[in-house]
Design an enzyme around this catalytic site. Structure first.
Site, PDB file in Angstrom:
ATOM      1  N   HIS A 145      -6.481  -0.495 -23.981  1.00  0.00           N
ATOM      2  CA  HIS A 145      -5.401   0.338 -23.446  1.00  0.00           C
ATOM      3  C   HIS A 145      -5.417   0.294 -21.917  1.00  0.00           C
ATOM      4  CE1 HIS A 145      -2.882   3.782 -22.484  1.00  0.00           C
ATOM      5  NE2 HIS A 145      -3.891   4.313 -21.814  1.00  0.00           N
TER       6      HIS A 145
ATOM      7  N   ASP B   1      16.892 -16.981  -2.939  1.00  0.00           N
ATOM      8  CA  ASP B   1      15.938 -16.969  -4.042  1.00  0.00           C
ATOM      9  C   ASP B   1      14.564 -16.718  -3.446  1.00  0.00           C
ATOM     10  OD1 ASP B   1      14.316 -17.731  -6.400  1.00  0.00           O
ATOM     11  OD2 ASP B   1      16.202 -18.536  -7.148  1.00  0.00           O
TER      12      ASP B   1
ATOM     13  N   TRP C 194     -12.253  -0.269 -19.298  1.00  0.00           N
ATOM     14  CA  TRP C 194     -11.499  -1.211 -18.456  1.00  0.00           C
ATOM     15  C   TRP C 194     -12.281  -1.578 -17.204  1.00  0.00           C
ATOM     16  CZ3 TRP C 194      -9.177  -1.124 -13.503  1.00  0.00           C
ATOM     17  CH2 TRP C 194      -9.334   0.061 -12.788  1.00  0.00           C
TER      18      TRP C 194
ATOM     19  N   SER D 150      -2.513 -15.731 -11.588  1.00  0.00           N
ATOM     20  CA  SER D 150      -1.102 -15.373 -11.645  1.00  0.00           C
ATOM     21  C   SER D 150      -0.742 -14.397 -10.523  1.00  0.00           C
ATOM     22  CB  SER D 150      -0.801 -14.775 -13.015  1.00  0.00           C
ATOM     23  OG  SER D 150       0.332 -13.955 -12.957  1.00  0.00           O
ATOM     24  N   SER D 151      -1.566 -13.352 -10.350  1.00  0.00           N
ATOM     25  CA  SER D 151      -1.240 -12.363  -9.311  1.00  0.00           C
ATOM     26  C   SER D 151      -1.302 -12.978  -7.927  1.00  0.00           C
ATOM     27  CB  SER D 151      -2.222 -11.206  -9.326  1.00  0.00           C
ATOM     28  OG  SER D 151      -2.229 -10.591 -10.548  1.00  0.00           O
TER      29      SER D 151
ATOM     30  N   HIS E  69     -10.781  -0.119  -5.981  1.00  0.00           N
ATOM     31  CA  HIS E  69     -10.011   0.884  -5.252  1.00  0.00           C
ATOM     32  C   HIS E  69      -8.746   0.308  -4.616  1.00  0.00           C
ATOM     33  CE1 HIS E  69      -8.875   4.705  -3.826  1.00  0.00           C
ATOM     34  NE2 HIS E  69      -8.524   4.080  -2.726  1.00  0.00           N
TER      35      HIS E  69
ATOM     36  N   GLU F  65      -7.153  -2.011  -5.755  1.00  0.00           N
ATOM     37  CA  GLU F  65      -6.300  -2.244  -6.921  1.00  0.00           C
ATOM     38  C   GLU F  65      -5.464  -0.998  -7.256  1.00  0.00           C
ATOM     39  OE1 GLU F  65      -5.389  -4.601  -8.910  1.00  0.00           O
ATOM     40  OE2 GLU F  65      -4.600  -3.444 -10.610  1.00  0.00           O
TER      41      GLU F  65
ATOM     42  N   TYR G 274      -4.303   1.077  -5.246  1.00  0.00           N
ATOM     43  CA  TYR G 274      -3.208   1.134  -4.286  1.00  0.00           C
ATOM     44  C   TYR G 274      -2.204   0.024  -4.498  1.00  0.00           C
ATOM     45  CZ  TYR G 274      -4.932   5.262  -2.406  1.00  0.00           C
ATOM     46  OH  TYR G 274      -5.288   6.563  -2.318  1.00  0.00           O
TER      47      TYR G 274
ATOM     48  N   SER H  46      11.090   5.492  -1.964  1.00  0.00           N
ATOM     49  CA  SER H  46      11.723   5.505  -0.645  1.00  0.00           C
ATOM     50  C   SER H  46      13.096   4.855  -0.645  1.00  0.00           C
ATOM     51  CB  SER H  46      10.839   4.785   0.379  1.00  0.00           C
ATOM     52  OG  SER H  46       9.549   5.319   0.377  1.00  0.00           O
TER      53      SER H  46
ATOM     54  N   HIS I 125     -16.512   6.022  -3.666  1.00  0.00           N
ATOM     55  CA  HIS I 125     -16.232   7.355  -4.201  1.00  0.00           C
ATOM     56  C   HIS I 125     -16.173   7.321  -5.723  1.00  0.00           C
ATOM     57  CE1 HIS I 125     -11.698   6.427  -3.479  1.00  0.00           C
ATOM     58  NE2 HIS I 125     -12.023   6.073  -4.700  1.00  0.00           N
ATOM     59  N   HIS I 126     -16.192   6.121  -6.299  1.00  0.00           N
ATOM     60  CA  HIS I 126     -16.300   6.015  -7.762  1.00  0.00           C
ATOM     61  C   HIS I 126     -17.761   6.038  -8.198  1.00  0.00           C
ATOM     62  CE1 HIS I 126     -12.044   5.064  -8.369  1.00  0.00           C
ATOM     63  NE2 HIS I 126     -12.133   4.445  -7.211  1.00  0.00           N
TER      64      HIS I 126
ATOM     65  N   THR J 277      -1.041   9.586   3.043  1.00  0.00           N
ATOM     66  CA  THR J 277      -0.340   9.897   1.799  1.00  0.00           C
ATOM     67  C   THR J 277       0.505  11.151   1.985  1.00  0.00           C
ATOM     68  OG1 THR J 277      -2.267   9.002   0.673  1.00  0.00           O
ATOM     69  CG2 THR J 277      -0.644  10.111  -0.689  1.00  0.00           C
TER      70      THR J 277
ATOM     71  N   LYS K 200       3.724  10.519   3.753  1.00  0.00           N
ATOM     72  CA  LYS K 200       4.776   9.985   2.902  1.00  0.00           C
ATOM     73  C   LYS K 200       5.475  11.102   2.135  1.00  0.00           C
ATOM     74  CE  LYS K 200       3.600   5.313   2.330  1.00  0.00           C
ATOM     75  NZ  LYS K 200       4.983   4.906   2.470  1.00  0.00           N
TER      76      LYS K 200
ATOM     77  N   ARG L 263     -15.330  11.568 -21.042  1.00  0.00           N
ATOM     78  CA  ARG L 263     -14.283  10.602 -21.391  1.00  0.00           C
ATOM     79  C   ARG L 263     -14.854   9.514 -22.279  1.00  0.00           C
ATOM     80  NH1 ARG L 263     -13.602   7.090 -15.773  1.00  0.00           N
ATOM     81  NH2 ARG L 263     -12.156   5.911 -17.040  1.00  0.00           N
TER      82      ARG L 263
HETATM   83  C1  HEM Z   1      -5.232  11.153  -2.298  1.00  0.00           C
HETATM   84  C2  HEM Z   1      -5.502  10.042  -2.905  1.00  0.00           C
HETATM   85  C3  HEM Z   1      -6.643   9.817  -3.882  1.00  0.00           C
HETATM   86  C4  HEM Z   1      -7.922  10.249  -3.847  1.00  0.00           C
HETATM   87  C5  HEM Z   1      -8.571  11.109  -2.784  1.00  0.00           C
HETATM   88  C6  HEM Z   1      -8.577   9.727  -5.030  1.00  0.00           C
HETATM   89  C7  HEM Z   1      -9.916   9.933  -5.355  1.00  0.00           C
HETATM   90  C8  HEM Z   1     -10.531   9.466  -6.486  1.00  0.00           C
HETATM   91  C9  HEM Z   1     -11.919   9.625  -6.804  1.00  0.00           C
HETATM   92  C10 HEM Z   1     -12.936  10.332  -5.915  1.00  0.00           C
HETATM   93  C11 HEM Z   1     -12.148   9.041  -8.007  1.00  0.00           C
HETATM   94  C12 HEM Z   1     -13.482   8.908  -8.734  1.00  0.00           C
HETATM   95  C13 HEM Z   1     -13.795  10.063  -9.566  1.00  0.00           C
HETATM   96  C14 HEM Z   1     -14.982   9.826 -10.447  1.00  0.00           C
HETATM   97  O1  HEM Z   1     -15.040   8.804 -11.167  1.00  0.00           O
HETATM   98  O2  HEM Z   1     -15.862  10.699 -10.454  1.00  0.00           O
HETATM   99  C15 HEM Z   1     -10.902   8.512  -8.469  1.00  0.00           C
HETATM  100  C16 HEM Z   1     -10.727   7.862  -9.659  1.00  0.00           C
HETATM  101  C17 HEM Z   1      -9.598   7.147  -9.968  1.00  0.00           C
HETATM  102  N1  HEM Z   1      -8.426   7.095  -9.226  1.00  0.00           N
HETATM  103 FE1  HEM Z   1      -8.033   8.153  -7.542  1.00  0.00          FE
HETATM  104  N2  HEM Z   1      -7.696   9.022  -5.763  1.00  0.00           N
HETATM  105  C18 HEM Z   1      -6.495   9.037  -5.088  1.00  0.00           C
HETATM  106  C19 HEM Z   1      -5.342   8.418  -5.458  1.00  0.00           C
HETATM  107  C20 HEM Z   1      -5.242   7.539  -6.506  1.00  0.00           C
HETATM  108  C21 HEM Z   1      -4.113   6.700  -6.770  1.00  0.00           C
HETATM  109  C22 HEM Z   1      -2.862   6.636  -5.924  1.00  0.00           C
HETATM  110  C23 HEM Z   1      -4.401   5.990  -7.875  1.00  0.00           C
HETATM  111  C24 HEM Z   1      -3.602   4.948  -8.605  1.00  0.00           C
HETATM  112  C25 HEM Z   1      -2.350   4.787  -8.548  1.00  0.00           C
HETATM  113  C26 HEM Z   1      -5.715   6.383  -8.326  1.00  0.00           C
HETATM  114  C27 HEM Z   1      -6.324   5.885  -9.447  1.00  0.00           C
HETATM  115  C28 HEM Z   1      -7.589   6.226  -9.858  1.00  0.00           C
HETATM  116  C29 HEM Z   1      -8.213   5.705 -11.039  1.00  0.00           C
HETATM  117  C30 HEM Z   1      -7.605   4.687 -12.000  1.00  0.00           C
HETATM  118  C31 HEM Z   1      -9.459   6.299 -11.128  1.00  0.00           C
HETATM  119  C32 HEM Z   1     -10.463   6.182 -12.242  1.00  0.00           C
HETATM  120  C33 HEM Z   1     -11.200   4.946 -12.333  1.00  0.00           C
HETATM  121  C34 HEM Z   1     -12.109   4.953 -13.526  1.00  0.00           C
HETATM  122  O3  HEM Z   1     -13.248   5.428 -13.403  1.00  0.00           O
HETATM  123  O4  HEM Z   1     -11.693   4.486 -14.596  1.00  0.00           O
HETATM  124  N3  HEM Z   1      -6.192   7.338  -7.485  1.00  0.00           N
HETATM  125  N4  HEM Z   1      -9.923   8.783  -7.522  1.00  0.00           N
HETATM  126 CU   LIG Z   2     -10.743   4.918  -5.737  1.00  0.00          CU
END
Ligand code: HEM
Ligand SMILES: [Cu+2]
Lengths: 530, 187
Positions: free
Chosen positions: A77, A106, A146, A174-175, A258, A260, A262, A273, A307-308, A333, A336, A455
């Site tokens: 998923h 084009d 994932w 591809s990307s 990370h 990714e 964005y 926008s 931060h992950h 952010t 915006k 999770r």
């Molecule tokens: C203000 C902006 C953001 C902050 C401060 C932020 C912060 C964080 C932090 C600290 C985590 C890790 C949490 C943990 O695993 O304990 C996280 C996870 C995640 N964030 Fe954000 N994030 C932001 C915006 C975004 C955006 C814009 C996206 C995607 C469009 C995003 C997608 C994700 C994803 C997919 C994860 C989980 C990854 C995983 O462990 O599977 N985040 N974020």
């Molecule tokens: Cu991140």
């Protein structure tokens, strides 16, 4: 003389027909269409998996699927939604819109464009084949999430992991090709007078996203290559027995991961926008600050990856650095969000479906941004990490964020693509059901997450039962309301009220000067931009 | 050629520049491996302690401080050995060299090569913990059923931060990947 030109023109506008039109297409619109349909198909495939997950979680205990299969569902998923839905949909939108918005005939590299698309079905064919084999009782599909952390994906990965690696390599190629194409188009094919600071924000966000892709997709390719050699050729990048370190995997992965996230949100910012000024009937507020905010988000995204990994035992200095650096991202952010709101301020707004999705995006994405801020506080994240709180966060930014923007974009531009208006009533039904369903499924996840529900586990303790049941009901509403979207899109391609050139009263930009539907080749003679 | 737009000579330049970034970043992914090691070595992150002998330098022994050092032994899954320290803990003064012993026994009827990975807790003390002799510097081979006593000589740097007075040294023994097969093939 004029007869010759005439004839040449005739020949130029001739569309190839049959399956060959699609297989050998070098036309940005046809390729854009294929990307969008591919993404739509994958949306239903990945969505079906989500419903399996949610159905299993409807009540505590194990009822529908084996835990092993549950793991394969969460893994596929995630992979499909990220690499098969959000990313291709944005590339599809770029294919359609970028040439039209900058006054080009084009894409700059049409043949490479064909390749970029046709690699994708191959990559996902491989991935899904491993699931089909698993369901036929031959081994397991990828089951490590994932994020495919080592050693789950190396020492303990199922045999299909090698297929997964191959599939990721193909997606990466591809990307990268897609990104090169977009950069070349924007740099070389802008109409006379279309300076960089006159480009529509959507084009700007894609320009920057393309650079992000070029910078980090190779790192992803690198990390899966290390996995491949660890698994099959006796290296020990991630194996402590041979002097490697599994934590290294997380560093390399999140250095890709990370940026990714964005990659999946910057084009969404671009879409919003475009939509908001159109329906507020005002110019976008703070154009240049939008551009600089996008660029600084892109830059910051490279220096916050750990931060992950707050719970991996980083030293305090590291925790603090990554905590403050991550907080910094909230500033551009916030700029915006502020600009979008200011654009709407005192505008004469109407609420057609694209605008509803854009406003929904601004609200719900911002909720996701706030939970992001909560999680980037390192000591607090020890509680949140690996719970449903994370799941809530990234679904707010990705499902009700990125995916909302894509749906809005489709409603916004489909009259230009097909020459027909979509059904507004159905569009509104789609929006409201998706919004209600989406909040029902993702909002309760905050609470169960804070209370400690982990999770990626198919069972949970009793106190989480009510919220999970609610989330499952929401998920089914969310999922099935996408059929309204599908129906509406198909109906619009088949006919309907004719769209004008400009389509929307407040529309502004080169694409709205072309007839609807847009001709096969966009601007054969470049328009002059004042 | 129907849909080939006018070939722009700029395209080739854009492609080649971008491809440089692509290959550069692919390389960077791999460069993170040694960089990460160097970074951890310098900072002692991960409790990473020296995996090569340090030259023994005689130091001022700081008799005013007592540091308690605990010894821990663990085995990675699949490692069919027994492994334990002979002393559970010792008390040393900073600067005073100390020798202790670990014991490993191969519980199978095949020769097996193992590799011990050391780690020191708390992580920020790791760089102050110096091993001058250790079984972890090389691979260890135990014949079928063999038991071996393995010494560690270490010294705690007198510069150790004031507030640290307890350390733990832990080893995890890993089976060298493919070592069973290797030794079998040799036989
Ligand atoms: C203000 C902006 C953001 C902050 C401060 C932020 C912060 C964080 C932090 C600290 C985590 C890790 C949490 C943990 O695993 O304990 C996280 C996870 C995640 N964030 Fe954000 N994030 C932001 C915006 C975004 C955006 C814009 C996206 C995607 C469009 C995003 C997608 C994700 C994803 C997919 C994860 C989980 C990854 C995983 O462990 O599977 N985040 N974020
Ligand atoms: Cu991140």
């Amino acid at each position: 003389m004029s007869a010759v030109i005439e004839e040449h023109h005739e020949h130029h506008d001739h569309k190839p027909t049959g399956i060959g039109r699609w297989l050998f297409s070098t036309n940005h619109k046809d390729i854009g269409t294929m990307y969008l349909w591919f993404s739509f198909l994958m949306f239903f495939v990945g969505g079906a998996m989500a419903l399996v997950i949610r159905a299993e979680l409807f009540e505590p205990g194990l009822q529908l699927v084996e835990p092993e299969f549950f793991n394969q569902m969460t893994t596929l998923h995630g992979l499909i939604m990220v690499f098969g839905v959000i990313m291709p949909a944005f590339v599809g939108l770029a294919n359609w819109q970028v040439p039209m918005m900058i006054g080009a005939p084009d894409m700059a590299l049409p043949r490479m464009n064909n390749w970029s698309f046709w690699l994708l079905p191959g990559a996902f064919g491989i991935l899904i084949a491993s699931l089909i084999m698993s369901m036929m009782g031959m081994g397991s599909a990828p089951n490590f999430g994932w994020t495919f952390y080592a050693p789950l994906s190396t020492t303990y990965g199922p045999a299909s992991t090698d297929y997964f690696i191959f599939s990721v390599h193909i997606m990466g190629i591809s990307s990268i090709m897609g990104a090169i194409n977009i950069i070349a188009t924007i740099m070389n094919l802008r109409a006379p007078g279309m300076t960089y600071m006159k480009m529509p924000i959507f084009v700007w966000t894609w320009f920057i996203t393309a650079y992000l892709l070029i910078a980090v997709m190779p790192v992803l390719a690198g990390v899966v290559t290390m996995m491949l050699t660890d698994r099959n050729f006796g290296t020990s990048f991630f194996n402590a027995a041979g002097g490697g370190d599994p934590v290294l995997f997380q560093h390399v992965f999140w250095f890709f991961g990370h940026p990714e996230v964005y990659i999946m949100i910057l084009p969404a910012f671009g879409v919003v926008s475009q939509i908001v000024p159109t329906f507020a009937r005002k110019k976008i507020f703070g154009y240049s600050s939008m551009v600089y905010a996008t660029a600084s988000i892109a830059f910051l995204s490279f220096i916050v990856w750990a931060h992950h990994m707050f719970t991996t035992g980083m030293p305090v200095a590291g925790e603090l650095y990554f905590m403050y650096a991550t907080m910094l991202i909230a500033i551009p952010t916030g700029v915006k969000v502020f600009n979008w709101v200011s654009t709407m301020w005192r505008g004469s707004m109407t609420f057609e479906t694209p605008m509803l999705f854009a406003i929904g995006f601004i609200f719900l994405f911002t909720i996701g941004g706030f939970t992001g801020l909560m999680m980037c506080i390192a000591p607090a994240d020890f509680q949140y990490h690996d719970t449903y709180f994370i799941v809530a966060h990234f679904h707010y930014v990705l499902a009700t964020g990125a995916a909302f923007s894509i749906m809005g974009a489709v409603y916004f531009w489909i009259p230009k693509w097909t020459g027909n208006m979509y059904n507004e009533t159905l569009g509104k039904w789609h929006f409201w059901l998706t919004t209600i369903g989406g909040n029902m499924v993702f909002f309760p996840m905050h609470f169960v997450g804070l209370a400690g529900m982990p999770r990626r586990i198919p069972d949970y303790s009793l106190q989480f039962a009510e919220f999970n049941a609610l989330a499952t009901v929401g998920a089914f509403i969310f999922g099935f309301s996408q059929l309204i979207f599908l129906y509406n899109v198909i109906k619009t391609t088949r006919g309907g009220e004719k769209a004008t050139e400009k389509v929307w009263e407040g529309a502004d930009g080169l694409e709205w000067t072309l007839p609807s539907p847009a001709p096969f080749h966009s601007f054969t003679t470049p328009p002059q931009v004042r | 050629m129907t849909s080939q737009p006018n070939q722009n000579p700029g395209n080739a330049r854009v492609i080649s520049r971008l491809m440089i970034i692509v290959f550069g970043m692919f390389g960077f992914g791999f460069a993170m491996v040694p960089l990460y090691d160097v970074f951890c070595d310098i900072t002692g992150i991960n409790g990473k302690t020296n995996d090569q002998a340090v030259q023994a330098v005689s130091r001022q022994i700081d008799e005013s401080r007592n540091i308690e050092v605990e010894f821990i032994a663990s085995l990675n899954a699949d490692m069919p050995w027994a492994f334990y320290p002979l002393q559970k803990k010792v008390t040393v003064h900073p600067g005073q060299p100390m020798r202790i012993n670990y014991v490993a026994k191969n519980l199978t009827d095949k020769a097996i090569i193992g590799h011990a990975v050391p780690s020191v807790a708390p992580g920020r003390a790791a760089t102050y913990f110096e091993k001058t002799e250790c079984f972890c510097f090389t691979e260890q081979k135990l014949e079928a059923g063999e038991e071996k006593e393995m010494p560690v000589i270490f010294v705690v740097d007198p510069e150790l931060p004031e507030d640290v007075n307890q350390l733990a040294l832990s080893y995890t023994f890993f089976i060298k990947p493919g070592s069973e097969a290797q030794t079998l093939a040799q036989n």
